[in-house]
Design a protein around this motif. Structure first.
Motif, mmCIF file in Angstrom:
data_model
loop_
_atom_site.group_PDB
_atom_site.id
_atom_site.type_symbol
_atom_site.label_atom_id
_atom_site.label_comp_id
_atom_site.label_asym_id
_atom_site.label_seq_id
_atom_site.Cartn_x
_atom_site.Cartn_y
_atom_site.Cartn_z
ATOM 1 N N SER A 19 13.749 10.968 43.145
ATOM 2 C CA SER A 19 14.338 12.008 42.376
ATOM 3 C C SER A 19 13.864 12.260 40.931
ATOM 4 O O SER A 19 12.723 11.756 40.723
ATOM 5 C CB SER A 19 15.876 11.295 42.069
ATOM 6 O OG SER A 19 15.594 10.402 41.015
ATOM 7 N N GLY A 20 14.265 13.308 40.325
ATOM 8 C CA GLY A 20 13.298 13.743 39.014
ATOM 9 C C GLY A 20 13.465 12.626 37.840
ATOM 10 O O GLY A 20 12.589 12.354 37.201
ATOM 11 N N GLY A 21 14.498 11.930 37.865
ATOM 12 C CA GLY A 21 14.796 10.750 36.951
ATOM 13 C C GLY A 21 13.598 9.613 37.409
ATOM 14 O O GLY A 21 12.913 9.074 36.617
ATOM 15 N N GLN A 22 13.624 9.471 38.636
ATOM 16 C CA GLN A 22 12.577 8.336 39.297
ATOM 17 C C GLN A 22 11.218 8.669 38.934
ATOM 18 O O GLN A 22 10.383 7.875 38.647
ATOM 19 C CB GLN A 22 12.896 7.929 40.723
ATOM 20 C CG GLN A 22 14.260 7.250 41.039
ATOM 21 C CD GLN A 22 14.661 7.469 42.526
ATOM 22 O OE1 GLN A 22 14.226 8.357 43.183
ATOM 23 N NE2 GLN A 22 15.498 6.482 42.797
ATOM 24 N N LYS A 23 10.993 9.972 39.296
ATOM 25 C CA LYS A 23 9.465 10.475 39.036
ATOM 26 C C LYS A 23 9.033 10.399 37.542
ATOM 27 O O LYS A 23 8.075 10.119 37.279
ATOM 28 C CB LYS A 23 9.505 12.068 39.391
ATOM 29 C CG LYS A 23 9.204 12.386 40.796
ATOM 30 C CD LYS A 23 9.347 13.804 40.935
ATOM 31 C CE LYS A 23 9.334 14.047 42.470
ATOM 32 N NZ LYS A 23 9.293 16.027 42.545
ATOM 33 N N GLN A 24 10.027 10.799 36.755
ATOM 34 C CA GLN A 24 9.623 10.708 35.219
ATOM 35 C C GLN A 24 9.511 9.044 34.734
ATOM 36 O O GLN A 24 8.653 8.704 33.937
ATOM 37 C CB GLN A 24 10.988 11.088 34.332
ATOM 38 C CG GLN A 24 10.316 11.625 32.912
ATOM 39 C CD GLN A 24 9.326 12.477 32.887
ATOM 40 O OE1 GLN A 24 8.264 12.049 33.155
ATOM 41 N NE2 GLN A 24 9.944 13.780 32.459
ATOM 42 N N GLY B 262 -0.844 10.799 42.554
ATOM 43 C CA GLY B 262 -1.056 10.195 43.693
ATOM 44 C C GLY B 262 -0.151 10.373 44.767
ATOM 45 O O GLY B 262 0.945 10.950 44.525
ATOM 46 N N ASN B 263 -0.524 10.036 45.957
ATOM 47 C CA ASN B 263 0.342 10.212 47.211
ATOM 48 C C ASN B 263 1.208 8.927 47.418
ATOM 49 O O ASN B 263 2.160 9.257 47.976
ATOM 50 C CB ASN B 263 -0.436 10.110 48.555
ATOM 51 C CG ASN B 263 -1.554 11.352 48.580
ATOM 52 O OD1 ASN B 263 -1.354 12.500 47.978
ATOM 53 N ND2 ASN B 263 -2.832 11.344 48.828
ATOM 54 N N VAL B 264 1.080 8.071 46.652
ATOM 55 C CA VAL B 264 1.899 6.828 46.411
ATOM 56 C C VAL B 264 2.111 6.128 45.225
ATOM 57 O O VAL B 264 1.187 6.317 44.268
ATOM 58 C CB VAL B 264 1.251 5.469 47.410
ATOM 59 C CG1 VAL B 264 2.243 4.427 47.574
ATOM 60 C CG2 VAL B 264 1.049 5.922 49.039
ATOM 61 N N VAL B 265 3.290 5.790 44.938
ATOM 62 C CA VAL B 265 3.701 5.408 43.463
ATOM 63 C C VAL B 265 2.494 4.677 42.986
ATOM 64 O O VAL B 265 2.158 4.803 41.776
ATOM 65 C CB VAL B 265 5.177 5.017 43.483
ATOM 66 C CG1 VAL B 265 5.528 4.113 42.194
ATOM 67 C CG2 VAL B 265 6.211 6.051 43.665
ATOM 68 N N ASP C 208 -0.200 6.057 41.890
ATOM 69 C CA ASP C 208 -0.385 6.716 40.589
ATOM 70 C C ASP C 208 -0.597 6.250 39.543
ATOM 71 O O ASP C 208 -1.107 6.603 38.545
ATOM 72 C CB ASP C 208 0.896 7.640 40.817
ATOM 73 C CG ASP C 208 1.020 8.658 39.832
ATOM 74 O OD1 ASP C 208 0.310 9.887 40.025
ATOM 75 O OD2 ASP C 208 1.519 8.477 38.598
ATOM 76 N N VAL C 209 0.246 5.068 39.327
ATOM 77 C CA VAL C 209 0.397 4.283 38.330
ATOM 78 C C VAL C 209 -0.961 3.663 38.005
ATOM 79 O O VAL C 209 -1.437 3.526 36.754
ATOM 80 C CB VAL C 209 1.515 3.011 38.459
ATOM 81 C CG1 VAL C 209 1.456 2.118 37.191
ATOM 82 C CG2 VAL C 209 2.720 3.822 38.528
ATOM 83 N N GLY C 210 -1.700 3.440 38.928
ATOM 84 C CA GLY C 210 -3.181 2.680 38.873
ATOM 85 C C GLY C 210 -3.871 3.712 38.307
ATOM 86 O O GLY C 210 -5.359 3.205 37.998
ATOM 87 N N PRO D 17 7.373 16.025 35.211
ATOM 88 C CA PRO D 17 6.701 14.778 35.732
ATOM 89 C C PRO D 17 5.598 15.172 36.877
ATOM 90 O O PRO D 17 4.602 14.499 36.991
ATOM 91 C CB PRO D 17 7.624 13.816 36.532
ATOM 92 C CG PRO D 17 8.977 14.587 36.514
ATOM 93 C CD PRO D 17 8.831 15.490 35.436
ATOM 94 N N ASP D 18 5.964 16.532 37.693
ATOM 95 C CA ASP D 18 5.050 16.646 38.616
ATOM 96 C C ASP D 18 3.612 17.025 38.077
ATOM 97 O O ASP D 18 2.686 17.153 38.929
ATOM 98 C CB ASP D 18 5.822 18.055 39.383
ATOM 99 C CG ASP D 18 6.844 17.493 40.226
ATOM 100 O OD1 ASP D 18 6.846 16.467 40.816
ATOM 101 O OD2 ASP D 18 7.914 18.198 40.453
#
Length: 286
Positions: free
Chosen positions: A149-154, A103-106, A109-111, A97-98
């Motif tokens: 966490s890795g799962g949250q990033k994904q 984005g610096n904020v979730v 990044d989604v936008g 996911p990295d």
């Protein structure tokens, strides 16, 4: 025609020397014919080098065929005029996911994806809200991705693809870098998106437990499709899977060994619950 269709698809990795002369040709996909219907959850299995990730990159137009054709929503990936729409139709989630979180904020990044394709500001924020809610990450929208966490990033990476409103999501070994809990939460999220939103899912994985609830399982070996069926049909063939250097879910392996030892069990048991339901009557008889 299905949302994805390949006809006699061939892809060669070609290595050239400094003078651009061909040194080596490795065939990664070898005359593949396959059709995937809209709304299906399809898992593709195969050991390393089987061609599954190379096939995934064709669905998004990252790679183009050496020979043959692949269509995404009836658009030929080799037609340059379609490539923009193909990538809007089929979103890709990678192993790490990295590599796709920028984005610096979730929420930023989604936008980013919808902003990049020219969606209006008002619609972008609507999509960000919907996508974060869909993957269960609304509470983390103002967090830095580095703190997840890795799962949250994904899940954030999946939300970023979701916000672009694709008809199909391709996940190329999305849980390979996650712990067992992270793997479970990502696969659960993807399955819910498939069932609730009707999004076609193409899951490339080598974790057998992740494909138990798929609609269809395709097994690749040496660039070819060698098995194609429901999870039960595929996992009923334990020895054949092992011949392709693949495992089966642990509970399926246990049931298979019990059956070999003389316990009367059906083929292709996929879950612990199923195994227990089959074993309890036998235990009560004993």
């Amino acid at each position: 025609m299905g949302i994805i269709k390949a006809s006699k698809l061939i892809y060669d990795y070609i290595r050239r020397d400094e003078n651009d002369n061909i040194e080596e040709v490795n065939r990664a996909i070898d005359a593949v014919d396959v059709e995937i219907q809209k709304g299906d959850f399809v898992a593709i299995l195969g050991h390393n080098g089987s061609g599954k990730s190379t096939f995934a990159k064709h669905v998004n137009g990252i790679l183009l065929p050496t020979e043959g054709t692949i269509w995404i929503s009836e658009m030929d990936t080799q037609d340059a005029s379609h490539i923009w729409n193909i990538r809007k139709t089929a979103g890709m989630v990678f192993q790490n996911p990295d590599n796709q979180i920028i984005g610096n904020v979730v929420e930023e990044d989604v936008g980013f994806g919808p902003e990049n394709i020219g969606v209006s500001t008002e619609e972008i924020w609507k999509r960000v809200d919907e996508s974060l809610e869909a993957v269960g990450m609304t509470a983390y929208r103002m967090k830095s991705p580095n703190k997840l966490s890795g799962g949250q990033k994904q899940r954030v990476a999946i939300a970023g693809v979701m916000a672009m409103k694709p008809e199909c999501i391709i996940l190329d070994e999305p849980t390979a870098m996650l712990d067992p809990n992270g793997r479970k939460e990502v696969i659960k999220t993807v399955r819910e998106l498939n069932q609730r939103e009707g999004i076609t899912v193409l899951l490339i994985t080598h974790y057998m437990e992740e494909v138990v609830n798929a609609d269809r399982v395709i097994v690749m070996d040496d660039g070819k499709i060698v098995m194609d069926g429901t999870p039960r049909e595929i996992f009923s063939q334990v020895e054949r899977l092992k011949s392709y250097r693949l495992d089966v879910p642990q509970v399926t392996e246990l049931a298979y060994e019990l059956k070999k030892a003389g316990v009367e069990l059906p083929e292709g048991i996929l879950t612990r619950k199923e195994l227990m339901e089959c074993l309890l009557p036998l235990l009560s008889e004993g």
